[in-house]
Design an enzyme around this catalytic site. Structure first.
Site, short mmCIF file in Angstrom:
data_model
loop_
_atom_site.label_atom_id
_atom_site.label_comp_id
_atom_site.label_asym_id
_atom_site.label_seq_id
_atom_site.Cartn_x
_atom_site.Cartn_y
_atom_site.Cartn_z
N ASP A 199 0.87 -1.16 0.00
CA ASP A 199 0.00 0.00 0.00
C ASP A 199 0.92 1.23 0.00
O ASP A 199 2.14 1.09 0.17
CB ASP A 199 -0.90 -0.04 1.24
CG ASP A 199 -1.83 1.15 1.32
OD1 ASP A 199 -2.29 1.62 0.27
OD2 ASP A 199 -2.10 1.61 2.45
N ASP A 222 -0.09 4.97 1.44
CA ASP A 222 -0.23 5.82 2.63
C ASP A 222 -0.06 5.01 3.91
O ASP A 222 -0.73 3.99 4.12
CB ASP A 222 -1.59 6.51 2.63
CG ASP A 222 -1.73 7.49 1.48
OD1 ASP A 222 -0.93 8.42 1.40
OD2 ASP A 222 -2.64 7.28 0.65
N ASP A 261 -1.50 -0.89 6.12
CA ASP A 261 -1.74 -0.43 7.49
C ASP A 261 -3.17 -0.65 7.94
O ASP A 261 -3.45 -0.65 9.13
CB ASP A 261 -1.41 1.06 7.59
CG ASP A 261 -2.40 1.93 6.81
OD1 ASP A 261 -3.26 2.57 7.43
OD2 ASP A 261 -2.30 1.95 5.57
#
Length: 532
Positions: free
Chosen positions: A89, A91, A370
């Site tokens: 990912d 961010d 995250d």
């Protein structure tokens, strides 16, 4: 506490009646005199209840402060040598942001409420409070409360507004238990409860508390559902309308952390013949500028595949949306996608076409993200990929665990727990009073230990002795977890991670790594520096 004097001193123990054994974590001394640093028990009184060797068992041996915040922790056994393809990912996975970003999100969403939704101008006096909320909380829309659950669905911490704590028992109709179906569905959304799992949700939770605090303080009636929707829409506008992207692009040095280490991780994997891909919900122009800042202008040469605006988690479940190709300027192309080419940028799409076009299936793929729901849940449970969770809070929590105050508090708490369990058989008045005092002291220590992490909600991983709902999801949806991607630099590319065998309640802790919090299995930077 000293056990009641009414308890008779056993024969032969008179010579020890004046000795005081100090219950310090990990050690005892037999000095005479007043109580020690923490608490004390006279040997004569203890020996009446159980052999002194058993009291020693209450304290874990070799209390240590050796947990490494830069370590990787395993929920399942996984060998990096078997991993051929690494996915990421963007961010809070490749790009980690400073806390200043949360303040900007809070302030902007607050101003949107005032200027566009016509909320009271008095809200402008509220500022973002770093550390007020934690990830993994559930927000009860009807009861306007942020709530922390254990894995059993028990409410442990409930905060309505910034200045007021409500009784959990009163709020939930005389019980701490919340049925599982009310808590969340597969993606953390129940009928009236929303779980905040995204790091970006910290400003949202703080803004919710601020607005509710203002309304209650000023006697303003409000509809709970409308308030929640308005605040969610304001936070969403900060993201969707690109306001946040502009801040970061304007001053990447201030907002983006650890950029040089990201380049080191990616370059090392490529040098070991690993394939890399990126799947993110962020737009290409934003990702491109961030990656150029962290990795360099040729960052795309490191990746076999780059997919932007993927619309996760729908990307993993919805077969209908096809891939679109972008040119080097980020403009959409119209040709049908029959193959995914190295170095090209793609928009939207779905995982089923991704698997069909790449053949990247099963345990040879390791994907990092995250968000436990949007990034990892579907990949692990439905598609068999290996997953790695990025948990930035882990570094801070481990540093707290390593403090002397935490170790002393936890050790004495465990000692008191053992004493309460073993001595509850004594029911005379004086013994009962001592037990009550121990129970009160144990509760005080539990609160103290919780407050070391967060005064409102404690650790994101525990509600006292139970794992949190967040922890349960972390274990379920990730094979490994770490504070940042840069932790990979501490391990060889063929390293095998082994989870510790955690003893069940009816099992004895036989191995040293179970007795002293796993320090012997934790790699230390000093020992692994040659890998970097």
């Amino acid at each position: 506490r000293v056990l009641p004097a009414a308890l008779a001193v056993p024969p032969g123990a008179e010579e020890n009646a004046g000795r005081v054994w100090h219950l310090r974590p990990g050690c005892f001394s037999d000095q005479k005199g007043p109580c020690g640093v923490l608490k004390s028990l006279t040997v004569a009184h203890v020996s009446l209840i159980f052999p002194f060797s058993l009291l020693l068992d209450l304290l874990p041996p070799g209390v240590c402060s050796l947990l490494n915040p830069a370590a990787i922790y395993a929920n399942n056994e996984i060998s990096l040598g078997d991993v051929e393809i690494y996915g990421f990912d963007y961010d809070y996975t490749l790009a980690q942001y400073s806390n200043l970003l949360h303040s900007m999100i809070f302030n902007t969403a607050r101003d949107i409420l005032i200027e566009q939704f016509k909320y009271p101008e008095g809200l402008g006096k509220y500022d973002y409070i770093p550390g007020f909320a934690i990830r993994g909380l559930h927000y009860d829309v009807q009861k306007v409360s942020c709530t922390k659950f254990s894995l059993l669905g028990l409410v442990f911490h409930c905060v309505l507004v910034l200045v007021e704590m409500l009784s959990v028992i009163e709020l939930y109709g005389g019980t701490q238990h919340i049925p599982l179906y009310q808590m969340s569905d597969f993606y953390g959304k129940g009928p009236s409860l929303k779980q905040f799992m995204d790091i970006f949700s910290l400003p949202e939770m703080t803004l919710l508390s601020s607005v509710i605090d203002y309304f209650i303080t000023h006697g303003i009636e409000f509809d709970q559902v409308h308030l929640y929707k308005d605040i969610s829409d304001a936070i969403r506008d900060v993201h969707v309308k690109g306001v946040m992207y502009k801040w970061i692009e304007k001053d990447m040095e201030q907002y983006i952390l650890h950029g040089d280490e990201i380049y080191a991780v990616l370059n090392r994997l490529v040098n070991h013949k690993k394939k890399l891909f990126l799947i993110t919900n962020s737009p290409f122009s934003f990702v491109d500028k961030g990656m150029k800042h962290m990795v360099g202008k040729n960052w795309r040469d490191l990746f076999d595949m780059v997919i932007v605006q993927a619309d996760k988690p729908n990307f993993f479940t919805d077969r209908r949306k096809p891939f679109r190709k972008l040119d080097d300027n980020g403009s959409l192309q119209w040709d049908k996608i029959n193959q995914l080419e190295k170095g090209k940028i793609y928009k939207e799409g779905n995982l089923f076409d991704f698997l069909r076009l790449t053949g990247w299936r099963g345990s040879k793929v390791l994907y990092f993200g995250d968000h436990l729901y949007s990034d990892l849940a579907d990949l692990m449970l439905r598609h068999g990929w290996r997953t790695g969770a990025i948990v930035p809070e882990l570094e801070t929590e481990i540093r707290i665990i390593n403090t002397e105050q935490y170790m002393h508090s936890l050790t004495w708490q465990q000692a008191l727990t053992g004493l309460l369990e073993r001595m509850q058989m004594y029911q005379d008045a004086e013994s009962k009073q001592v037990l009550l005092e121990w129970m009160k002291e144990r509760q005080e220590i539990r609160s103290l230990t919780k407050n070391l992490f967060n005064p409102q909600f404690g650790s994101i991983f525990r509600t006292f002795h139970n794992p949190t709902y967040f922890s349960r999801r972390l274990v379920r949806f990730s094979d490994i977890y770490m504070a940042s991607i840069s932790c990979l630099l501490n391990y060889d590319v063929n390293f095998t991670f082994y989870p510790r065998r955690t003893p069940l309640q009816h099992e004895a802790p036989l191995w040293m790594d179970q007795l002293c919090t796993g320090c012997m299995k934790t790699p230390f930077l000093e020992e692994m520096v040659h890998i970097r």
